[in-house]
Motif scaffolding. Structure first.
Motif, mmCIF file in Angstrom:
data_model
loop_
_atom_site.group_PDB
_atom_site.id
_atom_site.type_symbol
_atom_site.label_atom_id
_atom_site.label_comp_id
_atom_site.label_asym_id
_atom_site.label_seq_id
_atom_site.Cartn_x
_atom_site.Cartn_y
_atom_site.Cartn_z
ATOM 1 N N PHE A 1 0.825 -1.212 0.000
ATOM 2 C CA PHE A 1 0.000 0.000 0.000
ATOM 3 C C PHE A 1 0.862 1.266 0.000
ATOM 4 O O PHE A 1 0.466 2.297 -0.556
ATOM 5 N N MET A 2 2.032 1.204 0.614
ATOM 6 C CA MET A 2 2.966 2.338 0.538
ATOM 7 C C MET A 2 3.304 2.641 -0.919
ATOM 8 O O MET A 2 3.318 3.803 -1.349
ATOM 9 N N LYS A 3 3.579 1.587 -1.656
ATOM 10 C CA LYS A 3 3.946 1.758 -3.060
ATOM 11 C C LYS A 3 2.761 2.260 -3.894
ATOM 12 O O LYS A 3 2.922 3.158 -4.730
ATOM 13 N N LYS B 1 -14.429 2.430 0.280
ATOM 14 C CA LYS B 1 -13.120 1.902 -0.118
ATOM 15 C C LYS B 1 -13.132 1.421 -1.569
ATOM 16 O O LYS B 1 -12.119 1.536 -2.275
ATOM 17 N N VAL B 2 -14.258 0.868 -2.004
ATOM 18 C CA VAL B 2 -14.362 0.428 -3.400
ATOM 19 C C VAL B 2 -14.083 1.588 -4.353
ATOM 20 O O VAL B 2 -13.473 1.412 -5.422
ATOM 21 N N ALA B 3 -14.500 2.793 -3.943
ATOM 22 C CA ALA B 3 -14.309 3.979 -4.789
ATOM 23 C C ALA B 3 -12.926 4.615 -4.626
ATOM 24 O O ALA B 3 -12.653 5.655 -5.233
ATOM 25 N N SER B 4 -12.058 4.005 -3.818
ATOM 26 C CA SER B 4 -10.780 4.653 -3.495
ATOM 27 C C SER B 4 -9.582 4.047 -4.221
ATOM 28 O O SER B 4 -8.441 4.392 -3.909
ATOM 29 N N VAL B 5 -9.825 3.138 -5.169
ATOM 30 C CA VAL B 5 -8.707 2.404 -5.772
ATOM 31 C C VAL B 5 -8.088 3.205 -6.921
ATOM 32 O O VAL B 5 -8.143 2.811 -8.092
ATOM 33 N N LYS B 6 -7.551 4.345 -6.582
ATOM 34 C CA LYS B 6 -6.742 5.156 -7.491
ATOM 35 C C LYS B 6 -5.592 5.715 -6.674
ATOM 36 O O LYS B 6 -5.745 6.009 -5.480
ATOM 37 N N GLN B 7 -4.464 5.888 -7.303
ATOM 38 C CA GLN B 7 -3.254 6.245 -6.558
ATOM 39 C C GLN B 7 -3.328 7.605 -5.884
ATOM 40 O O GLN B 7 -2.605 7.852 -4.908
ATOM 41 N N ASN B 8 -4.200 8.474 -6.381
ATOM 42 C CA ASN B 8 -4.300 9.805 -5.776
ATOM 43 C C ASN B 8 -5.460 9.919 -4.786
ATOM 44 O O ASN B 8 -5.810 11.010 -4.355
ATOM 45 N N LEU B 9 -6.058 8.788 -4.420
ATOM 46 C CA LEU B 9 -7.241 8.812 -3.550
ATOM 47 C C LEU B 9 -6.975 8.160 -2.189
ATOM 48 O O LEU B 9 -7.841 7.489 -1.625
ATOM 49 N N PHE B 10 -5.778 8.385 -1.661
ATOM 50 C CA PHE B 10 -5.485 7.839 -0.327
ATOM 51 C C PHE B 10 -6.445 8.397 0.714
ATOM 52 O O PHE B 10 -6.867 7.695 1.631
ATOM 53 N N TRP B 11 -6.819 9.669 0.567
ATOM 54 C CA TRP B 11 -7.733 10.284 1.542
ATOM 55 C C TRP B 11 -9.105 9.614 1.510
ATOM 56 O O TRP B 11 -9.774 9.541 2.540
ATOM 57 N N VAL B 12 -9.515 9.089 0.354
ATOM 58 C CA VAL B 12 -10.804 8.399 0.268
ATOM 59 C C VAL B 12 -10.740 7.053 0.981
ATOM 60 O O VAL B 12 -11.655 6.683 1.721
ATOM 61 N N THR B 13 -9.649 6.325 0.760
ATOM 62 C CA THR B 13 -9.522 5.037 1.450
ATOM 63 C C THR B 13 -9.388 5.244 2.963
ATOM 64 O O THR B 13 -9.873 4.440 3.756
ATOM 65 N N MET B 14 -8.754 6.345 3.364
ATOM 66 C CA MET B 14 -8.703 6.685 4.797
ATOM 67 C C MET B 14 -10.096 7.000 5.338
ATOM 68 O O MET B 14 -10.436 6.616 6.464
ATOM 69 N N LEU B 15 -10.919 7.671 4.528
ATOM 70 C CA LEU B 15 -12.300 7.956 4.938
ATOM 71 C C LEU B 15 -13.085 6.659 5.135
ATOM 72 O O LEU B 15 -13.829 6.516 6.106
ATOM 73 N N GLY B 16 -12.918 5.714 4.202
ATOM 74 C CA GLY B 16 -13.578 4.420 4.360
ATOM 75 C C GLY B 16 -13.108 3.686 5.604
ATOM 76 O O GLY B 16 -13.898 3.056 6.313
ATOM 77 N N ILE C 1 -2.571 -12.739 -0.134
ATOM 78 C CA ILE C 1 -2.896 -13.651 -1.227
ATOM 79 C C ILE C 1 -3.619 -12.922 -2.356
ATOM 80 O O ILE C 1 -3.308 -13.099 -3.541
ATOM 81 N N LEU C 2 -4.580 -12.069 -1.991
ATOM 82 C CA LEU C 2 -5.365 -11.351 -2.999
ATOM 83 C C LEU C 2 -4.590 -10.215 -3.654
ATOM 84 O O LEU C 2 -4.858 -9.862 -4.809
ATOM 85 N N VAL C 3 -3.647 -9.633 -2.920
ATOM 86 C CA VAL C 3 -2.915 -8.463 -3.429
ATOM 87 C C VAL C 3 -1.417 -8.779 -3.453
ATOM 88 O O VAL C 3 -0.696 -8.480 -2.501
ATOM 89 N N PRO C 4 -0.938 -9.395 -4.541
ATOM 90 C CA PRO C 4 0.493 -9.715 -4.639
ATOM 91 C C PRO C 4 1.331 -8.460 -4.844
ATOM 92 O O PRO C 4 0.838 -7.421 -5.288
ATOM 93 N N ASN C 5 2.587 -8.562 -4.528
ATOM 94 C CA ASN C 5 3.518 -7.430 -4.645
ATOM 95 C C ASN C 5 4.018 -7.335 -6.079
ATOM 96 O O ASN C 5 5.100 -7.809 -6.434
ATOM 97 N N VAL C 6 3.209 -6.699 -6.933
ATOM 98 C CA VAL C 6 3.575 -6.539 -8.347
ATOM 99 C C VAL C 6 3.923 -5.073 -8.606
ATOM 100 O O VAL C 6 3.515 -4.181 -7.870
ATOM 101 N N ASP C 7 4.664 -4.842 -9.689
ATOM 102 C CA ASP C 7 5.123 -3.488 -9.994
ATOM 103 C C ASP C 7 4.170 -2.712 -10.892
ATOM 104 O O ASP C 7 4.182 -1.476 -10.894
ATOM 105 N N ASP C 8 3.350 -3.424 -11.671
ATOM 106 C CA ASP C 8 2.411 -2.752 -12.566
ATOM 107 C C ASP C 8 1.250 -2.171 -11.743
ATOM 108 O O ASP C 8 0.510 -2.908 -11.086
#
Length: 501
Positions: free
Chosen positions: A86-88, A142-157, A209-216
Protein backbone atom coordinates in the motif's frame (compact mmCIF):
# COMPACT_ATOMS: atom_id res chain seq x y z
CA UNK A 1 -38.11 -8.16 15.01
CA UNK A 2 -40.39 -8.52 17.98
CA UNK A 3 -39.72 -10.81 20.90
CA UNK A 4 -41.28 -14.20 20.35
CA UNK A 5 -41.21 -16.70 23.22
CA UNK A 6 -42.58 -19.37 20.91
CA UNK A 7 -39.54 -19.27 18.61
CA UNK A 8 -38.24 -22.49 20.16
CA UNK A 9 -40.00 -25.80 20.03
CA UNK A 10 -37.85 -27.00 22.87
CA UNK A 11 -37.54 -25.45 26.29
CA UNK A 12 -33.94 -25.66 27.40
CA UNK A 13 -34.35 -24.45 30.94
CA UNK A 14 -37.17 -23.11 33.05
CA UNK A 15 -37.35 -22.37 36.72
CA UNK A 16 -40.52 -21.42 38.54
CA UNK A 17 -39.55 -19.78 41.75
CA UNK A 18 -41.80 -18.53 44.55
CA UNK A 19 -40.22 -15.57 46.34
CA UNK A 20 -41.15 -13.09 49.05
CA UNK A 21 -40.37 -9.81 47.40
CA UNK A 22 -39.31 -6.36 48.50
CA UNK A 23 -40.16 -3.36 46.37
CA UNK A 24 -37.81 -0.95 44.68
CA UNK A 25 -37.93 2.55 46.01
CA UNK A 26 -37.61 4.93 43.05
CA UNK A 27 -37.02 7.90 45.30
CA UNK A 28 -33.56 6.72 46.32
CA UNK A 29 -30.42 7.74 44.48
CA UNK A 30 -28.73 4.82 42.83
CA UNK A 31 -25.19 4.48 44.08
CA UNK A 32 -23.71 0.99 44.05
CA UNK A 33 -24.91 -0.06 47.50
CA UNK A 34 -28.44 1.24 47.00
CA UNK A 35 -28.70 -0.24 43.51
CA UNK A 36 -28.03 -3.68 44.90
CA UNK A 37 -29.98 -3.13 48.08
CA UNK A 38 -33.08 -1.78 46.39
CA UNK A 39 -33.22 -4.36 43.60
CA UNK A 40 -34.99 -7.65 44.12
CA UNK A 41 -36.27 -10.47 41.98
CA UNK A 42 -39.68 -9.30 40.71
CA UNK A 43 -42.84 -11.27 40.16
CA UNK A 44 -43.38 -11.72 36.47
CA UNK A 45 -46.16 -14.30 36.52
CA UNK A 46 -49.62 -13.83 37.90
CA UNK A 47 -49.15 -16.94 40.06
CA UNK A 48 -46.46 -15.03 42.02
CA UNK A 49 -43.51 -16.89 40.45
CA UNK A 50 -40.42 -15.89 38.58
CA UNK A 51 -39.51 -17.73 35.38
CA UNK A 52 -36.19 -17.94 33.57
CA UNK A 53 -35.92 -19.44 30.11
CA UNK A 54 -33.20 -20.17 27.56
CA UNK A 55 -34.09 -19.83 23.87
CA UNK A 56 -32.29 -21.59 21.05
CA UNK A 57 -32.44 -18.28 19.21
CA UNK A 58 -29.59 -17.08 21.45
CA UNK A 59 -27.17 -18.92 19.15
CA UNK A 60 -28.52 -17.00 16.15
CA UNK A 61 -27.86 -13.73 18.00
CA UNK A 62 -24.26 -14.58 18.88
CA UNK A 63 -23.63 -15.90 15.34
CA UNK A 64 -24.90 -12.67 13.77
CA UNK A 65 -22.80 -10.60 16.12
CA UNK A 66 -19.70 -12.69 15.44
CA UNK A 67 -20.28 -12.32 11.69
CA UNK A 68 -20.34 -8.54 11.59
CA UNK A 69 -17.56 -8.33 14.15
CA UNK A 70 -15.49 -10.56 11.83
CA UNK A 71 -16.17 -8.35 8.82
CA UNK A 72 -15.13 -5.23 10.68
CA UNK A 73 -12.02 -6.73 12.30
CA UNK A 74 -10.79 -7.96 8.90
CA UNK A 75 -10.59 -4.35 7.72
CA UNK A 76 -8.55 -3.26 10.74
CA UNK A 77 -5.44 -5.17 9.65
CA UNK A 78 -5.95 -5.46 5.86
CA UNK A 79 -3.65 -2.47 5.19
CA UNK A 80 -1.00 -3.11 7.81
CA UNK A 81 -0.26 -6.70 6.86
CA UNK A 82 0.74 -5.59 3.33
CA UNK A 83 2.17 -2.28 4.50
CA UNK A 84 4.87 -2.13 1.84
CA UNK A 85 2.40 -2.77 -1.02
CA UNK A 86 0.00 0.00 0.00
CA UNK A 87 2.97 2.34 0.54
CA UNK A 88 3.95 1.76 -3.06
CA UNK A 89 0.42 2.05 -4.49
CA UNK A 90 -0.60 5.26 -2.69
CA UNK A 91 2.97 6.67 -2.59
CA UNK A 92 2.90 7.29 1.17
CA UNK A 93 5.30 6.38 4.00
CA UNK A 94 4.95 3.47 6.41
CA UNK A 95 3.71 5.70 9.23
CA UNK A 96 0.71 6.73 7.09
CA UNK A 97 -0.18 3.06 6.57
CA UNK A 98 0.30 2.39 10.30
CA UNK A 99 -2.41 5.00 10.88
CA UNK A 100 -4.82 2.87 8.85
CA UNK A 101 -4.73 0.51 11.83
CA UNK A 102 -4.30 3.13 14.54
CA UNK A 103 -7.37 5.05 13.33
CA UNK A 104 -9.39 2.19 14.81
CA UNK A 105 -7.83 2.91 18.18
CA UNK A 106 -8.04 6.70 17.97
CA UNK A 107 -11.69 6.81 16.90
CA UNK A 108 -12.74 4.56 19.76
CA UNK A 109 -11.56 6.87 22.52
CA UNK A 110 -13.97 9.84 22.06
CA UNK A 111 -16.89 7.88 20.62
CA UNK A 112 -17.13 5.08 23.20
CA UNK A 113 -18.88 7.33 25.73
CA UNK A 114 -21.96 8.22 23.64
CA UNK A 115 -22.10 4.68 22.23
CA UNK A 116 -22.03 3.15 25.73
CA UNK A 117 -24.83 5.50 26.73
CA UNK A 118 -26.84 4.38 23.68
CA UNK A 119 -26.23 0.72 24.50
CA UNK A 120 -27.46 1.18 28.06
CA UNK A 121 -30.45 3.32 27.04
CA UNK A 122 -31.55 1.80 23.71
CA UNK A 123 -30.29 -1.77 23.87
CA UNK A 124 -28.60 -4.28 21.60
CA UNK A 125 -30.66 -4.04 18.40
CA UNK A 126 -30.08 -0.35 17.68
CA UNK A 127 -26.35 -0.76 18.34
CA UNK A 128 -26.20 -3.77 16.01
CA UNK A 129 -28.02 -1.88 13.25
CA UNK A 130 -25.74 1.15 13.50
CA UNK A 131 -22.61 -1.02 13.58
CA UNK A 132 -23.53 -2.95 10.44
CA UNK A 133 -24.84 0.09 8.54
CA UNK A 134 -21.69 2.18 9.14
CA UNK A 135 -19.47 -0.81 8.41
CA UNK A 136 -21.27 -1.44 5.12
CA UNK A 137 -20.95 2.23 4.13
CA UNK A 138 -17.21 2.21 4.83
CA UNK A 139 -16.59 -0.84 2.63
CA UNK A 140 -18.28 0.80 -0.36
CA UNK A 141 -16.29 4.01 0.16
CA UNK A 142 -13.12 1.90 -0.12
CA UNK A 143 -14.36 0.43 -3.40
CA UNK A 144 -14.31 3.98 -4.79
CA UNK A 145 -10.78 4.65 -3.49
CA UNK A 146 -8.71 2.40 -5.77
CA UNK A 147 -6.74 5.16 -7.49
CA UNK A 148 -3.25 6.24 -6.56
CA UNK A 149 -4.30 9.80 -5.78
CA UNK A 150 -7.24 8.81 -3.55
CA UNK A 151 -5.48 7.84 -0.33
CA UNK A 152 -7.73 10.28 1.54
CA UNK A 153 -10.80 8.40 0.27
CA UNK A 154 -9.52 5.04 1.45
CA UNK A 155 -8.70 6.68 4.80
CA UNK A 156 -12.30 7.96 4.94
CA UNK A 157 -13.58 4.42 4.36
CA UNK A 158 -11.26 3.14 7.07
CA UNK A 159 -12.55 5.84 9.41
CA UNK A 160 -16.10 4.57 8.84
CA UNK A 161 -14.91 1.07 9.70
CA UNK A 162 -13.25 2.38 12.85
CA UNK A 163 -16.47 4.15 13.86
CA UNK A 164 -18.41 0.93 13.34
CA UNK A 165 -15.95 -0.85 15.63
CA UNK A 166 -17.01 1.42 18.51
CA UNK A 167 -20.47 -0.16 18.30
CA UNK A 168 -18.97 -3.68 18.31
CA UNK A 169 -16.19 -4.08 20.87
CA UNK A 170 -18.31 -3.58 23.99
CA UNK A 171 -21.10 -5.96 23.01
CA UNK A 172 -19.85 -9.53 23.72
CA UNK A 173 -20.33 -9.44 27.49
CA UNK A 174 -23.66 -7.58 27.19
CA UNK A 175 -24.97 -10.00 24.57
CA UNK A 176 -23.88 -12.98 26.67
CA UNK A 177 -25.57 -11.62 29.81
CA UNK A 178 -28.84 -10.74 28.05
CA UNK A 179 -29.27 -14.01 26.14
CA UNK A 180 -27.33 -16.80 27.91
CA UNK A 181 -27.62 -18.75 31.15
CA UNK A 182 -25.26 -18.38 34.08
CA UNK A 183 -23.38 -21.54 33.10
CA UNK A 184 -22.86 -20.28 29.54
CA UNK A 185 -22.02 -16.58 29.80
CA UNK A 186 -18.23 -16.95 29.66
CA UNK A 187 -18.42 -19.37 26.74
CA UNK A 188 -20.87 -17.09 24.92
CA UNK A 189 -18.61 -14.08 25.50
CA UNK A 190 -15.70 -16.10 24.12
CA UNK A 191 -17.71 -16.92 21.00
CA UNK A 192 -18.48 -13.22 20.56
CA UNK A 193 -14.79 -12.35 20.84
CA UNK A 194 -14.06 -15.36 18.59
CA UNK A 195 -15.69 -13.57 15.64
CA UNK A 196 -13.45 -10.53 16.07
CA UNK A 197 -10.38 -12.74 16.29
CA UNK A 198 -11.43 -14.72 13.21
CA UNK A 199 -11.75 -11.44 11.30
CA UNK A 200 -8.22 -10.44 12.31
CA UNK A 201 -6.99 -13.91 11.32
CA UNK A 202 -8.55 -13.60 7.86
CA UNK A 203 -7.16 -10.07 7.67
CA UNK A 204 -3.67 -11.50 8.17
CA UNK A 205 -4.13 -14.35 5.70
CA UNK A 206 -6.19 -13.07 2.75
CA UNK A 207 -4.75 -9.64 1.74
CA UNK A 208 -1.23 -11.01 0.97
CA UNK A 209 -2.90 -13.65 -1.23
CA UNK A 210 -5.37 -11.35 -3.00
CA UNK A 211 -2.92 -8.46 -3.43
CA UNK A 212 0.49 -9.71 -4.64
CA UNK A 213 3.52 -7.43 -4.64
CA UNK A 214 3.58 -6.54 -8.35
CA UNK A 215 5.12 -3.49 -9.99
CA UNK A 216 2.41 -2.75 -12.57
CA UNK A 217 0.10 -0.20 -10.90
CA UNK A 218 -2.94 -1.07 -13.02
CA UNK A 219 -2.57 -4.74 -12.13
CA UNK A 220 -2.11 -3.82 -8.47
CA UNK A 221 -5.24 -1.61 -8.54
CA UNK A 222 -7.21 -4.54 -9.99
CA UNK A 223 -6.15 -6.85 -7.16
CA UNK A 224 -6.91 -4.23 -4.48
CA UNK A 225 -10.37 -3.60 -5.96
CA UNK A 226 -11.15 -7.33 -5.89
CA UNK A 227 -10.39 -7.38 -2.15
CA UNK A 228 -12.52 -4.30 -1.52
CA UNK A 229 -15.47 -5.64 -3.55
CA UNK A 230 -15.45 -8.95 -1.66
CA UNK A 231 -15.46 -7.09 1.67
CA UNK A 232 -18.28 -4.78 0.57
CA UNK A 233 -20.42 -7.70 -0.62
CA UNK A 234 -20.02 -9.53 2.69
CA UNK A 235 -20.78 -6.38 4.70
CA UNK A 236 -23.97 -5.79 2.70
CA UNK A 237 -25.27 -9.34 3.21
CA UNK A 238 -24.56 -9.17 6.94
CA UNK A 239 -26.34 -5.82 7.26
CA UNK A 240 -29.48 -7.27 5.62
CA UNK A 241 -29.40 -10.31 7.94
CA UNK A 242 -29.11 -8.10 11.02
CA UNK A 243 -32.03 -5.92 9.88
CA UNK A 244 -34.36 -8.91 9.60
CA UNK A 245 -33.04 -11.31 12.24
CA UNK A 246 -31.36 -9.52 15.13
CA UNK A 247 -33.60 -9.38 18.22
CA UNK A 248 -33.28 -6.98 21.15
CA UNK A 249 -33.67 -9.48 24.01
CA UNK A 250 -35.60 -12.62 24.95
CA UNK A 251 -39.07 -12.06 26.36
CA UNK A 252 -38.20 -14.14 29.43
CA UNK A 253 -34.73 -13.46 30.90
CA UNK A 254 -32.20 -16.32 31.03
CA UNK A 255 -30.91 -15.85 34.59
CA UNK A 256 -31.99 -14.52 37.96
CA UNK A 257 -29.29 -11.84 37.64
CA UNK A 258 -30.97 -10.62 34.44
CA UNK A 259 -34.38 -10.68 36.15
CA UNK A 260 -32.86 -8.47 38.82
CA UNK A 261 -31.23 -6.17 36.24
CA UNK A 262 -34.53 -5.72 34.36
CA UNK A 263 -36.35 -4.80 37.55
CA UNK A 264 -34.50 -1.48 37.88
CA UNK A 265 -36.75 1.27 36.45
CA UNK A 266 -35.07 3.28 33.65
CA UNK A 267 -35.55 6.55 35.53
CA UNK A 268 -33.33 5.22 38.32
CA UNK A 269 -30.38 4.70 35.99
CA UNK A 270 -27.77 7.44 35.62
CA UNK A 271 -24.99 6.85 33.08
CA UNK A 272 -22.65 9.40 34.66
CA UNK A 273 -23.28 8.00 38.13
CA UNK A 274 -22.44 4.55 36.78
CA UNK A 275 -19.16 5.83 35.31
CA UNK A 276 -18.24 7.47 38.63
CA UNK A 277 -18.99 4.27 40.55
CA UNK A 278 -16.73 2.33 38.20
CA UNK A 279 -13.92 4.86 38.55
CA UNK A 280 -14.12 4.44 42.33
CA UNK A 281 -13.96 0.64 42.04
CA UNK A 282 -10.25 -0.04 42.72
CA UNK A 283 -10.14 -3.72 41.59
CA UNK A 284 -11.87 -2.77 38.34
CA UNK A 285 -9.53 0.17 37.69
CA UNK A 286 -6.51 -2.10 38.18
CA UNK A 287 -8.08 -4.43 35.62
CA UNK A 288 -8.71 -1.52 33.23
CA UNK A 289 -5.02 -0.58 33.23
CA UNK A 290 -3.67 -4.14 33.08
CA UNK A 291 -6.14 -5.05 30.31
CA UNK A 292 -5.06 -2.00 28.34
CA UNK A 293 -1.39 -2.94 28.67
CA UNK A 294 -1.97 -6.50 27.41
CA UNK A 295 -4.31 -5.72 24.52
CA UNK A 296 -2.32 -2.61 23.59
CA UNK A 297 0.73 -4.85 23.14
CA UNK A 298 -1.33 -7.16 20.90
CA UNK A 299 -2.43 -4.19 18.77
CA UNK A 300 1.17 -3.03 18.38
CA UNK A 301 2.48 -6.48 17.43
CA UNK A 302 -0.34 -6.95 14.91
CA UNK A 303 0.10 -3.52 13.30
CA UNK A 304 3.87 -3.78 12.99
CA UNK A 305 4.11 -7.50 12.18
CA UNK A 306 4.76 -6.95 8.47
CA UNK A 307 7.64 -4.57 9.21
CA UNK A 308 9.19 -6.92 11.76
CA UNK A 309 9.01 -9.99 9.52
CA UNK A 310 10.17 -8.23 6.34
CA UNK A 311 13.19 -6.80 8.19
CA UNK A 312 14.48 -10.29 9.04
CA UNK A 313 12.91 -12.27 6.18
CA UNK A 314 12.77 -10.05 3.04
CA UNK A 315 10.11 -10.91 0.46
CA UNK A 316 8.05 -12.98 2.93
CA UNK A 317 4.84 -10.92 2.85
CA UNK A 318 2.68 -14.03 2.54
CA UNK A 319 4.41 -15.74 5.46
CA UNK A 320 4.05 -12.56 7.52
CA UNK A 321 0.31 -12.93 7.00
CA UNK A 322 0.48 -16.60 7.92
CA UNK A 323 2.37 -15.78 11.12
CA UNK A 324 -0.35 -13.26 12.00
CA UNK A 325 -2.92 -15.94 11.24
CA UNK A 326 -1.09 -18.32 13.56
CA UNK A 327 -1.15 -15.75 16.37
CA UNK A 328 -4.89 -15.21 16.08
CA UNK A 329 -5.95 -18.84 15.46
CA UNK A 330 -3.99 -19.92 18.53
CA UNK A 331 -5.66 -17.08 20.43
CA UNK A 332 -9.11 -18.21 19.30
CA UNK A 333 -8.41 -21.66 20.71
CA UNK A 334 -7.15 -20.04 23.90
CA UNK A 335 -10.28 -17.87 24.14
CA UNK A 336 -12.66 -20.81 23.83
CA UNK A 337 -10.71 -22.95 26.28
CA UNK A 338 -10.57 -20.09 28.81
CA UNK A 339 -14.30 -19.39 28.40
CA UNK A 340 -15.25 -23.01 28.99
CA UNK A 341 -12.83 -23.19 31.91
CA UNK A 342 -14.38 -20.11 33.55
CA UNK A 343 -17.91 -21.48 33.17
CA UNK A 344 -16.82 -24.70 34.87
CA UNK A 345 -14.61 -23.31 37.65
CA UNK A 346 -15.47 -19.60 38.12
CA UNK A 347 -11.77 -19.00 38.93
CA UNK A 348 -11.65 -15.56 37.33
CA UNK A 349 -8.69 -14.08 39.21
CA UNK A 350 -6.49 -17.16 39.05
CA UNK A 351 -7.13 -17.81 35.35
CA UNK A 352 -6.62 -14.18 34.37
CA UNK A 353 -3.32 -13.99 36.28
CA UNK A 354 -2.00 -17.26 34.83
CA UNK A 355 -2.85 -16.27 31.25
CA UNK A 356 -1.33 -12.81 31.73
CA UNK A 357 1.91 -14.28 33.09
CA UNK A 358 2.14 -16.65 30.13
CA UNK A 359 1.54 -13.73 27.74
CA UNK A 360 4.60 -12.06 29.22
CA UNK A 361 6.67 -15.26 28.91
CA UNK A 362 5.46 -15.75 25.33
CA UNK A 363 6.48 -12.19 24.39
CA UNK A 364 9.96 -12.69 25.84
CA UNK A 365 10.45 -15.92 23.88
CA UNK A 366 9.14 -14.26 20.68
CA UNK A 367 11.56 -11.32 21.13
CA UNK A 368 14.60 -13.59 21.53
CA UNK A 369 13.76 -15.94 18.63
CA UNK A 370 12.50 -13.56 15.90
CA UNK A 371 15.96 -12.90 14.45
CA UNK A 372 17.29 -16.47 14.49
CA UNK A 373 16.71 -16.87 10.74
CA UNK A 374 14.29 -19.80 10.96
CA UNK A 375 10.70 -19.03 10.01
CA UNK A 376 9.37 -22.24 11.56
CA UNK A 377 10.65 -21.05 14.95
CA UNK A 378 8.79 -17.76 14.49
CA UNK A 379 5.60 -19.68 13.68
CA UNK A 380 5.91 -21.74 16.88
CA UNK A 381 6.72 -18.84 19.20
CA UNK A 382 4.03 -16.67 17.60
CA UNK A 383 1.44 -19.39 18.15
CA UNK A 384 2.39 -19.66 21.82
CA UNK A 385 2.25 -15.88 22.20
CA UNK A 386 -1.16 -15.68 20.50
CA UNK A 387 -2.66 -18.50 22.55
CA UNK A 388 -2.24 -16.52 25.74
CA UNK A 389 -2.20 -12.87 24.62
CA UNK A 390 -5.29 -13.13 22.40
CA UNK A 391 -6.88 -15.71 24.68
CA UNK A 392 -6.82 -13.06 27.42
CA UNK A 393 -9.46 -10.89 25.69
CA UNK A 394 -12.66 -12.66 26.89
CA UNK A 395 -11.12 -13.17 30.33
CA UNK A 396 -10.84 -9.43 30.79
CA UNK A 397 -14.44 -8.84 29.68
CA UNK A 398 -15.92 -11.46 31.98
CA UNK A 399 -13.75 -10.58 34.98
CA UNK A 400 -14.84 -6.95 34.56
CA UNK A 401 -18.53 -7.91 34.59
CA UNK A 402 -17.98 -9.88 37.78
CA UNK A 403 -16.17 -7.00 39.48
CA UNK A 404 -18.74 -4.37 38.48
CA UNK A 405 -22.16 -6.07 38.73
CA UNK A 406 -24.85 -4.70 38.59
CA UNK A 407 -23.40 -1.94 36.39
CA UNK A 408 -24.06 -2.14 32.65
CA UNK A 409 -21.79 -4.54 30.78
CA UNK A 410 -21.43 -2.06 27.92
CA UNK A 411 -20.03 0.59 30.26
CA UNK A 412 -17.42 -1.66 31.88
CA UNK A 413 -16.42 -3.14 28.50
CA UNK A 414 -16.19 0.37 27.07
CA UNK A 415 -13.71 1.45 29.73
CA UNK A 416 -11.62 -1.68 29.14
CA UNK A 417 -11.51 -1.12 25.40
CA UNK A 418 -10.82 2.60 25.79
CA UNK A 419 -7.76 1.73 27.85
CA UNK A 420 -6.69 -0.80 25.20
CA UNK A 421 -6.98 1.76 22.39
CA UNK A 422 -4.97 4.38 24.30
CA UNK A 423 -2.16 1.96 25.07
CA UNK A 424 -2.42 0.52 21.56
CA UNK A 425 -1.67 3.92 20.01
CA UNK A 426 1.16 4.60 22.47
CA UNK A 427 2.75 1.17 21.98
CA UNK A 428 2.37 1.14 18.19
CA UNK A 429 3.99 4.56 17.77
CA UNK A 430 6.60 3.86 20.45
CA UNK A 431 7.55 0.42 19.21
CA UNK A 432 7.61 1.68 15.61
CA UNK A 433 10.06 4.45 16.48
CA UNK A 434 12.22 2.06 18.51
CA UNK A 435 12.29 -0.39 15.58
CA UNK A 436 13.33 2.43 13.24
CA UNK A 437 16.23 3.48 15.45
CA UNK A 438 17.27 0.36 17.40
CA UNK A 439 15.76 -2.67 15.63
CA UNK A 440 12.99 -5.19 16.28
CA UNK A 441 14.59 -6.79 19.36
CA UNK A 442 14.59 -3.53 21.30
CA UNK A 443 11.01 -2.84 20.17
CA UNK A 444 9.80 -6.20 21.46
CA UNK A 445 11.63 -5.85 24.78
CA UNK A 446 9.85 -2.49 25.14
CA UNK A 447 6.53 -4.41 25.09
CA UNK A 448 7.85 -7.09 27.46
CA UNK A 449 8.47 -4.48 30.15
CA UNK A 450 4.85 -3.34 30.10
CA UNK A 451 3.50 -6.90 30.07
CA UNK A 452 5.52 -7.57 33.23
CA UNK A 453 4.00 -4.46 34.85
CA UNK A 454 0.52 -5.65 33.84
CA UNK A 455 1.16 -9.09 35.35
CA UNK A 456 2.13 -7.54 38.68
CA UNK A 457 -0.95 -5.30 38.66
CA UNK A 458 -3.21 -8.29 37.93
CA UNK A 459 -1.83 -10.07 41.00
CA UNK A 460 -3.11 -7.19 43.16
CA UNK A 461 -6.71 -7.28 41.86
CA UNK A 462 -9.14 -8.31 44.58
CA UNK A 463 -11.43 -11.11 43.44
CA UNK A 464 -14.77 -9.45 44.23
CA UNK A 465 -17.15 -11.62 42.14
CA UNK A 466 -20.40 -9.70 42.57
CA UNK A 467 -22.38 -11.32 39.77
CA UNK A 468 -21.62 -14.79 41.14
CA UNK A 469 -22.62 -13.66 44.62
CA UNK A 470 -25.90 -12.24 43.32
CA UNK A 471 -26.76 -15.49 41.53
CA UNK A 472 -25.80 -17.65 44.51
CA UNK A 473 -27.75 -15.48 46.92
CA UNK A 474 -30.88 -15.71 44.78
CA UNK A 475 -30.47 -19.49 44.40
CA UNK A 476 -30.02 -19.94 48.15
CA UNK A 477 -33.15 -17.90 48.83
CA UNK A 478 -35.10 -20.01 46.36
CA UNK A 479 -33.81 -23.29 47.80
CA UNK A 480 -34.66 -22.17 51.32
CA UNK A 481 -38.19 -21.16 50.37
CA UNK A 482 -38.83 -24.36 48.46
CA UNK A 483 -37.59 -26.36 51.45
CA UNK A 484 -40.09 -24.53 53.63
CA UNK A 485 -37.43 -23.07 55.92
CA UNK A 486 -37.24 -19.35 55.21
CA UNK A 487 -34.31 -17.72 56.87
CA UNK A 488 -34.57 -14.57 58.91
CA UNK A 489 -34.79 -11.57 56.61
CA UNK A 490 -35.23 -13.76 53.55
CA UNK A 491 -38.14 -11.71 52.32
CA UNK A 492 -35.87 -8.69 52.01
CA UNK A 493 -33.80 -7.94 48.94
CA UNK A 494 -30.07 -8.67 48.81
CA UNK A 495 -27.84 -6.04 50.35
CA UNK A 496 -24.30 -5.04 49.45
CA UNK A 497 -22.79 -6.99 52.33
CA UNK A 498 -24.53 -10.13 51.03
CA UNK A 499 -22.98 -9.75 47.58
CA UNK A 500 -19.49 -8.53 48.32
CA UNK A 501 -16.80 -11.14 48.90
Amino acid sequence: MGDNPDFDDEEIKEENICLDLGKTNPSKSVDLEEQIECTSIPNVNKDNTTTTHLYKRRWVMVFLFSSYSLCNAFQWIQYGIINNIFMKFYNVDSFAIDWMSMIYMLTYIPFIWPVSWLLDKKGLRLIALMATAINCLGTWIKVASVKQNLFWVTMLGQFAGSLSQVFILGMPSRLASVWFGSEEVSTACSIGVFGNQMGIAIGFLVPPILVPNVDDMDDLAYHISIMFYITAGMATVIFILVVFMFQEKPEIPPTLAQVQARSTPPEEYSYMASILRLLRNLPFMLLVISYGLNVGCFYAVSTLLNRMIIEHYPGEEVNAGRIGLTIVIAGMVGSLICGIWLDKTKTYKQTTLAVYLMSFVGMVVYAFTLNLGHLWVVFVTSGALGFFMTGYLPLGFEFAVELTFPEGEGTSSGLLNCSAQIFGIIFTIGQGKIIDHFGTFAGNIFLCVFLLIGTIMTAFIKSDLRRQKANHLAENQVASKQAGHPQEGLSQPATLKDIKV
